[in-house]
Design a protein around this motif. Structure first.
Motif, short mmCIF file in Angstrom:
data_model
loop_
_atom_site.label_atom_id
_atom_site.label_comp_id
_atom_site.label_asym_id
_atom_site.label_seq_id
_atom_site.Cartn_x
_atom_site.Cartn_y
_atom_site.Cartn_z
N ALA A 1 -7.52 -8.93 0.84
CA ALA A 1 -7.47 -10.37 0.62
C ALA A 1 -7.47 -10.67 -0.87
CB ALA A 1 -8.65 -11.05 1.29
N GLY A 2 -8.04 -9.75 -1.63
CA GLY A 2 -8.13 -9.99 -3.07
C GLY A 2 -6.92 -9.47 -3.83
N VAL A 3 -6.06 -8.78 -3.14
CA VAL A 3 -4.88 -8.24 -3.80
C VAL A 3 -3.72 -9.21 -3.58
CG1 VAL A 3 -3.29 -6.31 -3.94
CG2 VAL A 3 -5.69 -5.92 -3.37
N PRO A 4 -3.27 -9.84 -4.63
CA PRO A 4 -2.26 -10.89 -4.50
C PRO A 4 -1.02 -10.38 -3.78
CG PRO A 4 -3.03 -10.69 -6.78
CD PRO A 4 -3.58 -9.54 -6.03
N GLY A 5 -0.58 -11.12 -2.82
CA GLY A 5 0.66 -10.79 -2.13
C GLY A 5 0.58 -9.57 -1.25
N GLU A 6 -0.64 -9.13 -0.95
CA GLU A 6 -0.76 -7.90 -0.18
C GLU A 6 -1.22 -8.11 1.24
OE1 GLU A 6 0.41 -5.12 -0.61
OE2 GLU A 6 1.14 -5.70 -2.59
N CYS A 7 -1.18 -9.34 1.67
CA CYS A 7 -1.72 -9.59 2.99
C CYS A 7 -0.69 -9.49 4.10
CB CYS A 7 -2.42 -10.94 3.02
SG CYS A 7 -3.88 -10.93 1.98
N ASP A 8 0.26 -8.62 3.90
CA ASP A 8 1.29 -8.44 4.91
C ASP A 8 0.69 -7.92 6.21
OD1 ASP A 8 3.44 -7.74 6.45
OD2 ASP A 8 4.56 -6.83 4.79
N PRO A 9 0.70 -8.73 7.24
CA PRO A 9 0.06 -8.30 8.50
C PRO A 9 0.76 -7.11 9.14
CG PRO A 9 1.23 -10.39 8.78
CD PRO A 9 1.27 -10.07 7.32
N ARG A 10 1.97 -6.87 8.75
CA ARG A 10 2.67 -5.73 9.34
C ARG A 10 2.08 -4.41 8.88
NH1 ARG A 10 8.54 -6.37 7.52
NH2 ARG A 10 7.32 -6.72 5.62
N LEU A 11 1.26 -4.49 7.85
CA LEU A 11 0.63 -3.26 7.34
C LEU A 11 -0.55 -2.80 8.19
CD1 LEU A 11 0.82 -3.98 3.50
CD2 LEU A 11 1.96 -2.13 4.73
N VAL A 12 -0.93 -3.63 9.15
CA VAL A 12 -2.02 -3.23 10.04
C VAL A 12 -1.47 -2.85 11.41
CG1 VAL A 12 -4.10 -3.98 11.24
CG2 VAL A 12 -3.69 -4.70 8.87
N ALA B 1 1.09 5.33 15.61
CA ALA B 1 0.91 4.22 14.67
C ALA B 1 1.68 4.47 13.38
CB ALA B 1 -0.57 4.03 14.38
N MET B 2 1.63 5.68 12.92
CA MET B 2 2.31 5.99 11.66
C MET B 2 3.80 5.81 11.80
SD MET B 2 1.42 6.79 8.57
CE MET B 2 2.73 6.09 7.57
N ARG B 3 4.32 6.21 12.94
CA ARG B 3 5.75 6.06 13.17
C ARG B 3 6.14 4.58 13.15
NH1 ARG B 3 5.41 9.03 17.78
NH2 ARG B 3 5.04 11.15 17.03
N GLU B 4 5.34 3.81 13.83
CA GLU B 4 5.61 2.38 13.86
C GLU B 4 5.54 1.78 12.47
OE1 GLU B 4 3.56 0.28 16.87
OE2 GLU B 4 4.05 -1.69 16.03
N LEU B 5 4.57 2.26 11.72
CA LEU B 5 4.36 1.76 10.37
C LEU B 5 5.58 2.04 9.50
CD1 LEU B 5 2.11 0.29 9.04
CD2 LEU B 5 0.99 2.47 8.54
N LEU B 6 6.06 3.29 9.58
CA LEU B 6 7.22 3.67 8.77
C LEU B 6 8.43 2.84 9.16
CD1 LEU B 6 6.86 7.56 8.62
CD2 LEU B 6 6.41 5.87 6.82
N ASP B 7 8.44 2.51 10.42
CA ASP B 7 9.52 1.71 10.95
C ASP B 7 9.48 0.30 10.37
OD1 ASP B 7 11.50 2.49 12.82
OD2 ASP B 7 10.85 0.78 14.06
N ARG B 8 8.29 -0.28 10.45
CA ARG B 8 8.13 -1.67 10.01
C ARG B 8 8.15 -1.81 8.50
NH1 ARG B 8 3.56 -3.63 14.25
NH2 ARG B 8 2.07 -3.24 12.58
N CYS B 9 7.50 -0.88 7.83
CA CYS B 9 7.36 -0.98 6.38
C CYS B 9 7.67 0.35 5.72
CB CYS B 9 5.94 -1.40 6.00
SG CYS B 9 5.27 -2.78 6.91
#
Lengths: 367, 367
Positions: B229-240, B253-261
């Motif tokens: 929350a304190g990192v500007p512009g880093e609240c991309d929900p796709r990162l969770v 999860a990692m596969r999905e993550l690489l896919d999304r981001c």
DNA sequence: TTGAAAGCGCTAACAT
DNA sequence: ATGTTAGCGCTTTCAA
């Protein structure tokens, strides 16, 4: 507020149901010989009062505890390194629960605790014991024997009764026959593993042993030798490296092996953890698995074996079943009569009193 | 031959020492108020006869059992997948042993067993309970509370007392204050991990969560969010990405993550097992760790974390100490008085009654 | 300081 | 079929 609220007693239930304590006791313990309407009244009273029998009072008179001790000699064992222990415990727990027995866990940390365990067992707190006597020359079996508690061992104990009993002056009793244990077919499993490797056309099959103060390690080594003895020219003693069932030990052993016999083309590791270490060293050395060196483990610790690179071919043993079986044997002995005791001297077919569970080879990618 | 040899009783010892049972009892229980020469005679008699007090008889009158139940809700938990459980148990066992208490292990397999456990605890067989209540909405805490047994929880239970108590009509009692538990600083540890990643200059830090029906997973997620929350512009929900604490889940999860981001450059995994899976997928995808993607785990399951490739940077919690502490808190409460009970309403500084152990970042090679 | 005696709550003969 | 009674082995008042 969790003030130990004084629970209702038999007396109270009897009063409420308008019967005698004996009648309540009968109903609570199965209800034979109590006419239905009465029994029903009692059951209702039990229900209403939330009566739960006081186990201490009951044990005092019956001398049964419906509790079994599980003794695990923990120090230096792999008990805390892999899920072996947990699985075993699960099997035991299931079986005990099914028979309304409690599981009292006794973890020991070295010699100092042996006296404590012996005292506890001798104290008659439990009806029997399940003991994982992991090491040769462990004094525990002797202590337990002296404590006079029905016991089933997990893994063949190195209890050369004939020798030890003689030391104590029991020589004539053939007491060794009395040891009940459950183990997997370590030797046979090892044979299967090594035969598989040989069958793959490998001609330089090495073995990284487990900790040789445990019978499982010794038996697996014997199995390896059984097969290798039949392979002409393959009895190179340098192909056997002693290790300790750990990944770090496996690494060390594998390094030494590559050093001594760079031409090794197969490895039978004493367990999966050892194989894990070996795999790492092989990869680091530039060998491909299984192309250059085939590897087989033992145990089939699924979380480990499936996650190695490549996935590990290994000898599977049903650990949970071992636990369940140990508990079953003990309980049977406790109720059925003298089942955990030595058979009459000379009874055929019962020598050893050990139950050996089968193993199966699980083929994955490493061999 | 393990014929339950009838043990000598107090009576026998008394006879042998030529004193009354009462005197023997006094000596056996500490010996206050018995003159030395007599006490010595008694001790000798105890020794010679190998007398061990009958715990059932003792419990019957004292209403103490010197036994503690350890309740582990096993199904679907990671209890059998990593050494967590074993370590916890070791800590508990050490502490209990040091205070001459026995450990009664209650493993539960789903809802069906809850009644059994509740009954056992209510039955007054043990002086207290240590409960690992692993899942949100677990009925166990409620059942245990109703059983009225002093209890310490392992891991913050999701016991929104205010709500639940209200459901039961206890609303006014502030009962939530009564829950004693031990946990590690999941949220703080997560913060440390994520800060470390951010400090490394990573700008796309993802989080693979644990099973979100466990408070530990929720707390770690919260910690991640605290920092992000304190990192500007880093609240991309796709990162969770939600996962389940397992290696397989970590892979997925990692596969999905690489896919999304595909631009992710750091991952905080909810535990080491998850990290293990993530590492595998990262490697398979051709990413280098930590150069392309840095990875941090949680737990410091040494056998896992040290063996990954590369070795895993992770947040360490002292699991054995947690176990020890739980036992200590319970025993203290049992003897010292009302320590496991709620403090008087409004007592300052005691809200929550939870003990939170610190975590530390262990730097290895993955981040 | 030590002993005598009364239970703790339950089961198991033994009566009825 | 049900009730009465005598302990199981220990701790703990209460007297001595």
């Amino acid at each position: 507020m969790p003030e130990a609220v004084s629970r209702p007693t038999l007396e109270a239930v009897a009063a409420r149901a308008g019967v005698s304590r004996a009648t309540v006791s009968r109903v609570v313990n199965g209800g034979d010989g109590v006419r239905e309407p009465l029994a029903e009244r009692v059951r209702r009273a039990v229900e209403e009062l939330g009566y739960v029998p006081n186990q201490a009072a009951r044990s005092l008179v019956t001398r049964r505890h419906d509790a079994v001790a599980v003794v695990i000699a923990e120090p230096e064992s792999r008990v805390f390194a892999d899920p072996f222990f947990a699985l075993q415990l699960r099997g035991i727990s299931k079986e005990l629960t099914a028979h309304d027995n409690q599981l009292v866990l006794l973890l020991t940390e070295g010699r100092a605790d042996h006296a404590r365990v012996a005292r506890y067992l001798a104290g008659g707190h439990v009806d029997g014991a399940l003991v994982f006597s992991l090491h040769l020359d462990d004094p525990l079996p002797g202590l337990i024997r002296d404590a006079g508690v029905p016991t089933v061992f997990g893994g063949r104990p190195d209890w050369d009764e004939d020798t030890r009993a003689a030391d104590r002056g029991h020589a004539g009793e053939e007491a060794g026959r009395g040891v009940v244990y459950v183990d997997c077919d370590n030797r046979g499993g090892a044979r299967t593993a090594v035969r598989h490797l040989v069958g793959l056309g490998r001609s330089r099959v090495a073995h990284i042993t487990g900790a040789l103060d445990q019978t499982s390690a010794v038996d697996r080594l014997d199995g390896y030798r059984d097969v290798m003895a039949g392979v002409p020219g393959e009895c190179d003693p340098r192909l056997v490296v002693e290790s300790d069932f750990t990944p770090a030990g496996g690494e060390r052993a594998m390094r030494e092996l590559l050093d001594r016999c760079p031409d090794v083309d197969a490895v039978f590791a004493a367990n999966d953890l050892t194989a894990l270490g070996a795999l790492r060293v092989l990869r680091a050395s530039g060998r491909r698995v299984p192309e250059d060196v085939a590897v087989v483990g033992f145990d089939d610790m699924v979380p480990v074996a499936e996650q190695t690179d490549p996935p590990l071919t290994t000898v599977r043993q049903d650990i949970e079943e071992m636990g369940r079986l140990m508990a079953r044997l003990l309980l049977r002995g406790l109720s059925g009569g003298r089942d955990t005791e030595p058979p009459a001297a000379g009874t055929p077919g019962t020598a050893g009193r050990g139950v050996i569970l089968p193993t199966t080879l699980i083929r994955r990618a490493s061999a």
